[in-house]
Motif scaffolding. Structure first.
Motif, mmCIF file in Angstrom:
data_model
loop_
_atom_site.group_PDB
_atom_site.id
_atom_site.type_symbol
_atom_site.label_atom_id
_atom_site.label_comp_id
_atom_site.label_asym_id
_atom_site.label_seq_id
_atom_site.Cartn_x
_atom_site.Cartn_y
_atom_site.Cartn_z
ATOM 1 N N ILE A 1 0.647 -1.238 -0.003
ATOM 2 C CA ILE A 1 -0.085 -0.011 0.148
ATOM 3 C C ILE A 1 0.852 1.192 0.229
ATOM 4 N N ARG A 2 1.961 1.389 0.857
ATOM 5 C CA ARG A 2 2.727 2.274 0.871
ATOM 6 C C ARG A 2 3.700 2.611 -0.370
ATOM 7 N N GLN A 3 3.977 1.733 -1.077
ATOM 8 C CA GLN A 3 4.754 1.591 -2.388
ATOM 9 C C GLN A 3 3.915 2.347 -3.429
ATOM 10 N N GLU A 4 2.536 1.982 -3.450
ATOM 11 C CA GLU A 4 1.598 2.383 -4.489
ATOM 12 C C GLU A 4 1.267 4.016 -4.024
ATOM 13 N N ALA A 5 1.271 4.472 -2.797
ATOM 14 C CA ALA A 5 0.777 5.581 -2.396
ATOM 15 C C ALA A 5 1.951 6.663 -3.051
ATOM 16 N N HIS A 6 3.340 6.101 -2.912
ATOM 17 C CA HIS A 6 4.479 6.805 -3.377
ATOM 18 C C HIS A 6 4.508 7.208 -4.847
ATOM 19 N N HIS A 7 3.556 6.722 -5.557
ATOM 20 C CA HIS A 7 3.440 6.804 -7.028
ATOM 21 C C HIS A 7 2.413 7.973 -7.070
ATOM 22 N N ARG A 8 1.789 8.572 -6.078
ATOM 23 C CA ARG A 8 0.594 9.700 -6.112
ATOM 24 C C ARG A 8 0.998 10.659 -6.127
ATOM 25 N N SER A 9 0.186 11.705 -6.447
ATOM 26 C CA SER A 9 0.639 13.309 -6.391
ATOM 27 C C SER A 9 -0.157 13.732 -4.884
ATOM 28 N N SER A 10 -1.023 13.002 -4.456
ATOM 29 C CA SER A 10 -1.567 13.272 -3.327
ATOM 30 C C SER A 10 -1.744 12.103 -2.243
ATOM 31 N N PRO A 11 -1.558 12.422 -1.012
ATOM 32 C CA PRO A 11 -1.736 11.182 0.023
ATOM 33 C C PRO A 11 -2.922 10.254 -0.422
ATOM 34 N N LEU A 12 -2.632 8.818 -0.088
ATOM 35 C CA LEU A 12 -3.689 7.921 -0.098
ATOM 36 C C LEU A 12 -3.979 7.659 1.109
ATOM 37 N N ARG A 13 -5.628 7.700 1.217
ATOM 38 C CA ARG A 13 -6.177 7.477 2.495
ATOM 39 C C ARG A 13 -6.473 6.121 2.977
ATOM 40 N N VAL A 14 -5.621 5.899 3.892
ATOM 41 C CA VAL A 14 -5.581 4.546 4.598
ATOM 42 C C VAL A 14 -6.319 4.235 6.068
ATOM 43 N N LEU A 15 -7.242 3.539 6.104
ATOM 44 C CA LEU A 15 -7.770 3.111 7.465
ATOM 45 C C LEU A 15 -7.311 1.787 7.681
ATOM 46 N N TYR A 16 -6.403 1.880 9.144
ATOM 47 C CA TYR A 16 -5.703 0.481 9.264
ATOM 48 C C TYR A 16 -6.318 0.138 10.689
ATOM 49 N N THR A 17 -6.521 -1.314 10.909
ATOM 50 C CA THR A 17 -7.338 -1.780 12.219
ATOM 51 C C THR A 17 -6.539 -2.303 13.217
ATOM 52 N N GLY A 18 -6.365 -1.538 14.464
ATOM 53 C CA GLY A 18 -5.716 -1.876 15.431
ATOM 54 C C GLY A 18 -6.645 -2.624 16.464
ATOM 55 N N GLY A 19 -6.780 -2.297 17.555
ATOM 56 C CA GLY A 19 -7.751 -2.853 18.569
ATOM 57 C C GLY A 19 -7.506 -2.606 19.970
ATOM 58 N N CYS A 20 -8.709 -2.821 20.938
ATOM 59 C CA CYS A 20 -8.430 -2.358 22.259
ATOM 60 C C CYS A 20 -7.385 -3.471 22.886
ATOM 61 N N TRP A 21 -7.186 -4.560 22.291
ATOM 62 C CA TRP A 21 -6.042 -5.339 23.099
ATOM 63 C C TRP A 21 -4.751 -4.717 22.842
ATOM 64 N N LEU A 22 -4.611 -3.620 22.184
ATOM 65 C CA LEU A 22 -3.152 -3.049 22.003
ATOM 66 C C LEU A 22 -2.739 -2.160 23.271
ATOM 67 N N TYR A 23 -3.928 -1.804 23.855
ATOM 68 C CA TYR A 23 -4.047 -1.121 25.234
ATOM 69 C C TYR A 23 -3.557 -1.871 26.327
ATOM 70 N N GLY A 24 -3.347 -3.454 26.304
ATOM 71 C CA GLY A 24 -3.341 -4.189 27.338
ATOM 72 C C GLY A 24 -4.320 -3.899 28.734
ATOM 73 N N GLU A 25 -4.220 -4.544 29.546
ATOM 74 C CA GLU A 25 -4.822 -3.898 30.866
ATOM 75 C C GLU A 25 -4.967 -2.769 31.132
ATOM 76 N N THR A 26 -6.125 -2.087 31.592
ATOM 77 C CA THR A 26 -6.234 -0.841 31.813
ATOM 78 C C THR A 26 -6.977 -0.706 33.059
ATOM 79 N N GLY A 27 -7.600 -1.591 33.814
ATOM 80 C CA GLY A 27 -8.175 -1.757 35.224
ATOM 81 C C GLY A 27 -9.382 -0.810 35.382
ATOM 82 N N ASP A 28 -9.280 0.204 36.234
ATOM 83 C CA ASP A 28 -10.118 1.193 36.527
ATOM 84 C C ASP A 28 -9.987 2.517 35.526
#
Length: 290
Positions: free
Chosen positions: A90-117
């Motif tokens: 995706i990034r390689q394709e974006a570098h051939h463009r004159s304007s930035p390519l819009r990308v939505l990437y999925t992370g998730g709540c598990w990337l925060y680990g334990e949060t407790g209260d």
């Protein structure tokens, strides 16, 4: 807009595809099988035959779109490497463009680990579980690339009416009269969002390319498993019996990804509400069909 969605036939992806089509966006979905192609077509999307593992098979599709949404993961041992190769394409394709390519990437709540209260916001430290730590590296590559206009979307635990989503295991156990299997603790909290509300968040972020960075999507900050079990028992003829499985047990039996549902978490979504007006239609899971 013309939008390419990777993972457009999955539990969340199918809802995102339907939402985008409903708002008159032209959607192309990557698919490997005839069955997936038929599903995409039934949702109003154009199937593109290819394999996430082989970016060469779908790179041409990138040249025709304004937005790319990455929702695909294999849950196999090499899923991090597969995702990294897709992001690099995706990034390689974006570098051939004159304007930035819009990308939505999925992370998730598990990337925060334990949060407790404490309810995690986008500025909270992220302590991803090892099974998905690679998401942090791949997300950072997108955020630091000037040729990409990127959002990292962090969905809460997602449920829906078509099998239950995150509730599916518990619903199956309730329907068959088995004890409900609690992973971690009965007091463990899950941030929740209905997939239709999550799909709307993806659409709004796709439509606002000026919005970049991390965005949490949650309708309820943290619901104790005790309340989730009570609601499932209320809906099914079940004696209420449950068994608690500790983290070590579920990770050994189901894989290292199973650490995720054992996390005691809360997550807030003020940022996306302020940025683009997103509001959940279902703010209480007990009022939803699942």
């Amino acid at each position: 807009m013309n939008i390419l969605i990777l993972g457009g036939t999955g539990s969340i992806g199918s809802a995102v595809t339907a939402e985008l089509v409903a708002y008159n966006h032209t959607v192309t979905g990557l698919c490997r099988s005839d069955r997936s192609a038929q599903k995409l077509a039934s949702l109003g999307a154009q199937p593109w035959r290819g394999d996430l593992r082989s970016p060469a098979s779908w790179r041409a599709a990138l040249r025709e779109v304004d937005v790319v949404i990455q929702l695909a993961t294999s849950f196999e041992e090499d899923m991090g490497a597969v995702d990294a190769a897709a992001i690099e394409a995706i990034r390689q394709e974006a570098h051939h463009r004159s304007s930035p390519l819009r990308v939505l990437y999925t992370g998730g709540c598990w990337l925060y680990g334990e949060t407790g209260d404490l309810a995690a916001s986008e500025t909270s430290p992220r302590r991803p579980i090892p099974a998905f730590a690679w998401m942090e590296k791949n997300a950072l590559a997108l955020l630091q690339d000037p040729k990409v206009s990127s959002c990292i979307v962090h969905p809460a635990m997602t449920y829906h009416e078509d099998g239950g989503g995150v509730f599916s295991r518990l619903l199956t156990q309730a329907a068959t009269g088995l004890p409900l299997e609690v992973w971690g603790s009965i007091h463990t909290r899950w941030p929740l969002v209905h997939r239709r509300d999550l799909a709307r968040a993806y659409r709004l972020l796709a439509e606002h390319p000026e919005l970049c960075g991390h965005y949490n999507v949650a309708a309820q900050n943290g619901v104790p498993l005790r309340e989730i079990l009570d609601e499932i028992i209320r809906r099914h003829p079940h004696d209420g019996a449950y068994v608690v499985r500790n983290r070590k047990y579920v990770m050994f039996k189901y894989g290292i990804w199973a650490e995720g549902p054992t996390l005691d978490q809360q997550m807030r979504a003020d940022k996306i509400q302020t940025a683009c007006g997103w509001q959940p239609e279902i703010s209480d899971f007990t009022q939803a069909a699942f």
